[in-house]
Design an enzyme around this catalytic site. Structure first.
Site, PDB file in Angstrom:
ATOM      1  N   ASP A  16       0.815  -1.220   0.000  1.00  0.00           N
ATOM      2  CA  ASP A  16       0.000   0.000   0.000  1.00  0.00           C
ATOM      3  C   ASP A  16       0.847   1.268   0.000  1.00  0.00           C
ATOM      4  OD1 ASP A  16      -2.666  -1.146   0.102  1.00  0.00           O
ATOM      5  OD2 ASP A  16      -2.264  -1.705   2.180  1.00  0.00           O
ATOM      6  N   ARG A  95      -1.598   3.994  16.977  1.00  0.00           N
ATOM      7  CA  ARG A  95      -1.842   4.930  15.882  1.00  0.00           C
ATOM      8  C   ARG A  95      -1.683   6.406  16.239  1.00  0.00           C
ATOM      9  NH1 ARG A  95      -0.489   0.971  14.174  1.00  0.00           N
ATOM     10  NH2 ARG A  95      -1.296  -0.238  12.429  1.00  0.00           N
ATOM     11  N   ASP A 124      -7.788   2.450  10.978  1.00  0.00           N
ATOM     12  CA  ASP A 124      -6.560   3.244  11.083  1.00  0.00           C
ATOM     13  C   ASP A 124      -6.671   4.605  10.402  1.00  0.00           C
ATOM     14  OD1 ASP A 124      -5.373   1.384  12.637  1.00  0.00           O
ATOM     15  OD2 ASP A 124      -4.187   0.453  11.046  1.00  0.00           O
ATOM     16  N   SER A 173      -2.132 -10.504   6.588  1.00  0.00           N
ATOM     17  CA  SER A 173      -1.817  -9.107   6.856  1.00  0.00           C
ATOM     18  C   SER A 173      -1.584  -8.991   8.359  1.00  0.00           C
ATOM     19  CB  SER A 173      -2.999  -8.244   6.409  1.00  0.00           C
ATOM     20  OG  SER A 173      -2.906  -6.981   7.002  1.00  0.00           O
TER      21      SER A 173
HETATM   22  N1  ARG Z   1      -8.621  -4.494  13.764  1.00  0.00           N
HETATM   23  C1  ARG Z   1      -7.562  -4.065  14.595  1.00  0.00           C
HETATM   24  C2  ARG Z   1      -7.727  -2.631  14.996  1.00  0.00           C
HETATM   25  O1  ARG Z   1      -8.417  -1.919  14.335  1.00  0.00           O
HETATM   26  C3  ARG Z   1      -6.175  -4.374  14.098  1.00  0.00           C
HETATM   27  C4  ARG Z   1      -5.941  -4.411  12.624  1.00  0.00           C
HETATM   28  C5  ARG Z   1      -4.504  -4.602  12.325  1.00  0.00           C
HETATM   29  N2  ARG Z   1      -4.167  -4.653  10.936  1.00  0.00           N
HETATM   30  C6  ARG Z   1      -3.682  -5.723  10.289  1.00  0.00           C
HETATM   31  N3  ARG Z   1      -3.389  -5.590   9.054  1.00  0.00           N
HETATM   32  N4  ARG Z   1      -3.505  -6.880  10.859  1.00  0.00           N
HETATM   33  O2  ARG Z   1      -7.210  -2.174  15.988  1.00  0.00           O
END
Ligand code: ARG
Length: 402
Positions: A16, A95, A124, A173
């Site tokens: 990305d 984040r 995110d 991922s």
């Molecule tokens: N769903 C989780 C959150 O929003 C973590 C997502 C993490 N991303 C990944 N590509 N594994 O906090």
């Protein structure tokens, strides 16, 4: 002010963010893209990947070490027993820390804009932008704004000969930092699929390993020592990830409701978080009064929700922390937890602030406080449930009169 239009991109070297570089120049017309990778405890190889990719792209990449700051935030979340639907918020809490660090670099480097490679489906984008939109810089989300898909990105990277093949992105991922490792994608997207063992990296299948005890010392709600030895936040979290991970502690397989409403299947590993949250809650059980414990659950839940949303910088959270801090002044003492067979459970707790009184619990001494004796409970027992009895009698009489 400089005369080149420069944009700072949250850069990981993954697909990305890699395709974002030429897009920011060609589609958005920026003269220069700078990358920023923020260290919140990712594995070493991710930095190597970011550096290599940046070099191949001809992008200057800045690496900012925010591990200490992030670890402190993780420990702040422990005071709020923070979890969202069972997940200890690793990605979520990281984040705002990452966003702030990128903003700092962007301002230092005279950038006019900030960019991330998040899609329009996840959390995110919201967490990053909550921080960035409080700055004078423009915010750009190429993947979301141009409606890109992974397939399109792969094709584009191939066409442009972008450096993406050697990437560490395997079948899944993965998002890793000190507090948690999240594994998404591929067959895991089907909630009915049982995950293969190879999705786990921090936790070992716990079969057969001998149980282990760990003692955590808290001061005003914060863990400060491990087995009697003083230890700082980063080292504490790293040590416990390893120690508890070896017992398979801290695996979560869950359905998660994202901020935009999407329901997703998530897998997490978070050994240290599980140990610290378990120990902290056990100590609160010893030192807080029943009403404090009960009400604090509501406060904690609100804190957790704001943590999940990436909105901990707000007057509301300050107010919640006013309550939390006032309770934490007594959360001082030690807790021993047992790591065994994928579980972590408290087995001993001690504190000078213990509300628990052995003599009161055992009736060894009758005079606890104010000369209370066992017989004094008789009056209470007579009244207990009084209103329900009144109500039940009224219902019975009314039925008889029907
Ligand atoms: N769903 C989780 C959150 O929003 C973590 C997502 C993490 N991303 C990944 N590509 N594994 O906090």
């Amino acid at each position: 002010m400089s005369d080149t239009d420069r944009v700072a991109l949250a850069f990981s070297g993954g697909l990305d963010t890699t395709v974002c570089v030429p897009l920011l120049e060609e589609e958005y017309g920026y003269d220069e893209v700078i990358g920023v990778t923020v260290d919140v405890g990712q594995p070493e190889k991710e930095f190597a990947e970011a550096e290599e990719t940046a070099e191949a792209l001809g992008v200057e990449n800045y690496v900012v070490d925010a591990r200490e700051e992030f670890a402190q935030l993780c420990l702040r979340s422990v005071k709020a027993n923070a979890t969202y639907q069972g997940y200890p918020l690793g990605t979520a809490l990281a984040r705002p820390v990452i966003a702030e660090a990128i903003l700092d670099v962007a301002l230092e480097q005279d950038c006019t804009a900030l960019a991330h490679g998040c899609t329009g489906k996840g959390n995110d984008q919201l967490r990053f932008e909550a921080v960035w939109r409080n700055s004078p810089l423009d915010v750009i989300a190429p993947v979301r704004e141009l409606g890109l898909t992974r397939e399109w990105e792969k094709e584009y990277a191939l066409e442009r000969d972008l450096p993406v093949e050697g990437g560490s992105e395997g079948r899944y991922s993965v998002d890793t930092n000190l507090w948690s490792r999240s594994i998404e994608g591929s067959e895991l997207e089907d909630p009915a699929t049982i995950p293969e063992d190879d999705i786990y990296d921090w936790t070992t299948n716990p079969s057969g390993k001998e149980a282990e005890l760990v003692e955590i010392t808290f001061e005003a709600g914060e863990p400060v020592a491990l087995d009697g030895e003083d230890i700082g936040p980063v080292a504490l979290i790293e040590t416990l990830n390893e120690q508890a991970g070896a017992h398979g502690v801290g695996r979560t397989d869950m359905m998660e409701d994202r901020m935009l409403g999407l329901k997703v299947r998530e897998n997490y590993e978070h050994p240290a978080a599980t140990v610290l949250l378990t120990a902290h809650e056990a100590l609160e059980g010893l030192v807080l009064t029943q009403e404090e414990r009960q009400f604090k659950q509501q406060i904690d839940q609100q804190w957790s929700l704001k943590g999940y949303q990436g909105l901990i910088d707000s007057p509301f959270v300050d107010a919640l922390e006013g309550f939390i801090e006032s309770t934490q002044s007594r959360v001082t003492g030690t807790v021993t937890v047992k790591l065994e067979g994928g579980h972590c459970r408290p087995v001993a707790r001690e504190s000078d602030y213990a509300v628990y009184s052995e003599s009161a619990a055992s009736f060894d001494e009758e005079d606890v406080i104010g000369g209370i004796t066992q017989e004094d409970a008789t009056g209470v027992a007579k009244y207990h449930g009084f209103q329900s009895r009144l109500a039940n009698r009224a219902i019975e009489n009314a039925r008889k009169n029907e």
